[in-house]
Structures are given as C-alpha cells and as structure tokens.
Design an enzyme around this catalytic site. Structure first.
Site, short mmCIF file in Angstrom:
data_model
loop_
_atom_site.label_atom_id
_atom_site.label_comp_id
_atom_site.label_asym_id
_atom_site.label_seq_id
_atom_site.Cartn_x
_atom_site.Cartn_y
_atom_site.Cartn_z
N GLY A 141 34.43 -27.05 27.85
CA GLY A 141 35.31 -28.12 28.36
C GLY A 141 35.88 -28.92 27.21
N ASP A 171 29.56 -34.85 28.27
CA ASP A 171 28.27 -35.00 28.95
C ASP A 171 27.21 -35.69 28.08
OD1 ASP A 171 29.59 -33.50 30.83
OD2 ASP A 171 28.53 -31.64 30.41
N ARG A 229 34.87 -52.64 51.69
CA ARG A 229 34.27 -51.30 51.82
C ARG A 229 33.29 -51.05 50.69
NH1 ARG A 229 40.21 -48.67 52.02
NH2 ARG A 229 40.49 -48.60 54.28
N MET A 288 31.43 -36.70 36.37
CA MET A 288 30.91 -35.44 35.81
C MET A 288 29.64 -35.68 35.00
SD MET A 288 34.17 -33.26 34.52
CE MET A 288 35.04 -32.16 35.62
N GLY A 289 29.24 -34.68 34.21
CA GLY A 289 28.06 -34.82 33.36
C GLY A 289 27.09 -33.67 33.48
N ARG A 290 27.44 -32.75 34.41
CA ARG A 290 26.59 -31.58 34.67
C ARG A 290 25.16 -32.01 35.03
NH1 ARG A 290 28.57 -26.89 31.22
NH2 ARG A 290 29.88 -26.34 32.97
N GLU A 340 27.68 -35.91 39.35
CA GLU A 340 27.94 -34.67 40.10
C GLU A 340 26.66 -33.82 40.26
OE1 GLU A 340 30.75 -32.25 37.89
OE2 GLU A 340 29.45 -32.15 36.14
O1 F6P Z 1 30.63 -29.90 30.22
C1 F6P Z 1 31.72 -30.72 30.46
C2 F6P Z 1 32.11 -30.71 31.90
O2 F6P Z 1 33.19 -31.61 32.06
C3 F6P Z 1 30.99 -31.04 32.89
O3 F6P Z 1 30.75 -32.42 33.00
C4 F6P Z 1 31.52 -30.42 34.15
O4 F6P Z 1 30.49 -30.09 35.05
C5 F6P Z 1 32.21 -29.19 33.65
O5 F6P Z 1 32.55 -29.44 32.30
C6 F6P Z 1 33.47 -28.85 34.40
O6 F6P Z 1 33.97 -27.67 33.92
P1 F6P Z 1 35.44 -27.11 34.19
O7 F6P Z 1 36.38 -27.87 33.31
O8 F6P Z 1 35.36 -25.69 33.83
O9 F6P Z 1 35.75 -27.38 35.63
#
Ligand code: F6P
Length: 339
Positions: A10, A125, A160, A167-169, A220
């Site tokens: 990424g 991440d 609300r 993100m962050g895996r 995520e």
């Molecule tokens: O590793 C960086 C990252 O942005 C993660 O946070 C995310 O899960 C993943 O890449 C998303 O990947 P792609 O760009 O292939 O959708």
C-alpha cells in the site's frame, strides 16, 4: 555504482520525499539510480527507467509513490526469487526496497539469495516492530483526526452517534492514535477484543448523562469477543492477507438496533492514505532517503532503517521483519482511563 529503487504494498504519504532525497544524495555521490515500477512486479517484468533528480525534485509535497506500487509477491511464484535476483543483476548493483512487512520480507529473501539490499520501513499501519514510526503514519493520523473533527460537528447537529472505521490491518495504531487525538468516546482495536453489549451500554449511559452525540472509532481489524474480524469478501491477496472492511457498518447497525439511538457510520479507508504528506513525514522521508544512500555507499547490505526515539538507526532485515508491532499495554491503560 548503479542502484535500483522500488516501493511495494500500500502506498503511504512520505514515500516521494524518500525517493527525492535518495535521488539527490545519489547524484551528489555519483550513484546512478534506476527506478523500478510497481514494486516487485517491476523486477519480475523488468520494468525500469533511469531515475533522475530533475524528475523528482518537486516531489517533496506529493502523496502516493512516483514509482507506483503493487502487491506482487515473488515468493509465491515458481523460482520467483531467482528470477527477480537475476533481473535485478541485469540493471543494478543493489536495491533500495521501501515497504512494510511484506515487501521487506521479500527484500530479506533476496538478501539471503546474495542480492545487495537496503530496506526502508513504510506503512500507514505503523506495525513494524523494528521502528518507532513508519513513514506515512503521521500523515494518516492527522488526516483521520481532521476527518473525525468534521464528523463530530455534523453528528452534534443531528444528535447522532457516529462510528468511524479506520484502516490499520491487524494493528490498532491508527485507531488508537486518532481516537485519542480526536477525543473519541469509544475506541475499538484488534489488540483488545470488544463486547458489543458493553459498547451499547456505554452509549446508553452517555445518553442518560445528557450526551446526545459521540464518536466511536473502530479499527477495520477490530474483533468482537464472540467473533472475528469483518472482511469484504473471501479473497486473499498475494501475501495471504484478507480484505478487511465492514466492521463500522456492522457496529453502527447493531448499536441502533439494540439501543434505538440513531447511529451512522463512515469508512475513512484509503482517504487517509492519499494526499500531501505532513511536515513530519516529509522530513522523516528526507532523513530516511539520505540514510538509505549512506548505507549503500558504506555497503551495509541486508540492513533496514529504523527510527528509535529521534535517531535514524539500522538493523538487519532478518531481525527487522521478525515480528509485528501491536498496541502496547500503556496505550491500553490510557484508553481505559480516557474513554
Ligand atoms: O497496509 C496498509 C493498508 O492500508 C491497510 O491498512 C489496509 O488493510 C490495506 O493496506 C488495504 O489494502 P489495499 O490498498 O490493497 O486495499
């Protein structure tokens, strides 16, 4: 001396400042740079070009990567490492590889196969154990915080609760840093499994105390106590990673169903990976680029750069890619105190 350079995985804001610094310092030291396109894919197909300082001198403020990127994994290909090694030897004496655990893992395999490699840590991440910060993380948190501040004001107008998925895996750094910086009411991250009933109870309690709006940041990769992470589909990428996504939507729906409190969700996703790098990532990128060329000139192959405190250091790729860095207990305690 001819040195190739590539970016894999990424993209991350700050990669271009690294490439820019590498090109400038290389030029000053009579090192010829070869740009490899699309990460390891460019070494599989030998897609390369002469990388000139003049072409990258204005990249200090540009997001993304001038070299393009891919998630191609030569380890998964038959004789992939051999092919990539031979192709590299055709065009350069060594390689600077910029990436996260996956890209640097391949770089380490190449080094073990006799290739001269230097690694540079990058990923929004921030999950590389070997370094305090990875390039791109600072920009990503700042963009996330700005987005949450904006979401907060619309949430407040409409009374609300707002769920923000980031993100962050499988590491919670992005969620934890941005959630703390943006004063989130609840922060959910992979290292601490959550109970959705407790989340609902907390929101009901806040409402009882007169708080009609609030922010829930969810990574995520966050997992429920009685469940697992949420994925977009069943597919795995070339490095065996699942495609995470959907945790925020699922949680917002559940909160609304169980509490009757109006709750919306937003997925920040790739938004925080794009755009101009922060001042920190620009300077950090310049420092990494300079340090990478220094390692090359000193022929310290098989090393990757790391940031320890305020100092740029290096360590072996082998040790550097051994484990992931996950959210530590001091942050967990802090979150318990502040949310
Ligand atoms: O590793 C960086 C990252 O942005 C993660 O946070 C995310 O899960 C993943 O890449 C998303 O990947 P792609 O760009 O292939 O959708």
């Amino acid at each position: 001396m001819k040195i190739a350079i590539l970016t894999g995985g990424g993209d991350a804001p700050g990669l271009n400042p690294v490439i820019r610094a590498v090109a400038k310092v290389a030029k000053e030291n009579q090192v010829e740079m070869i740009g490899i396109k699309r990460g390891w894919a460019g070494l599989v197909e030998l897609d390369h070009f002469p990388l000139k300082w003049e072409d990258v001198k204005n990249l200090h403020s540009e997001g993304g990567t001038f070299l393009l990127s891919s998630r191609t994994n030569p380890i998964k290909m038959e004789n992939g490492i051999k092919l990539v090694s031979e192709n590299l030897k055709q065009v350069a004496d060594g390689l600077i590889a910029m990436g996260g655990e996956d890209t640097l893992g391949v770089a380490n395999e190449l080094y073990k196969n006799g290739i001269n490699v230097v690694g540079v840590p990058k990923t929004i991440d921030n999950d590389l154990f070997s370094t305090d910060y990875t390039i791109g993380f600072d920009t990503a948190i700042n963009i996330t915080v700005e987005a949450i501040d904006r979401i907060r004001s619309t949430g407040k107008s409409h009374e609300r609760f707002m769920v923000v998925e980031v993100m962050g895996r499988h590491a919670g750094w992005l969620a934890v840093h941005s959630g703390l910086a943006a004063g989130a009411d609840i922060i959910l991250y992979p290292e601490e499994k959550y109970d959705s009933q407790e989340v609902c109870n907390k929101i009901k309690e806040l409402k009882k105390q007169g708080q009609n709006t609030g922010i829930i940041v969810i990574a995520e990769g966050a997992e429920e106590k009685e469940g697992s992470y949420t994925t977009q589909d069943q597919e795995l990428d070339a490095f065996g990673h699942v495609k995470l996504g959907g945790a925020g939507e699922k949680l917002a729906k559940l909160i609304e169903d169980k509490t009757g409190i109006e709750t919306r969700h937003i997925v920040l996703g790739h938004l925080v990976r794009g755009g101009t790098p922060s001042a920190f990532d620009r300077v950090y990128g310049a420092r990494l680029g300079y340090a990478a060329i220094k390692l090359v000139l000193e022929k310290k192959w098989g090393q990757m750069l790391t940031l320890r405190g305020t100092e740029i250091k290096s360590m072996s790729l082998e040790d550097g890619v051994k484990q992931l860095k996950t959210v530590t207990s001091d942050y967990k305690d802090l979150i318990k105190q502040l949310t």
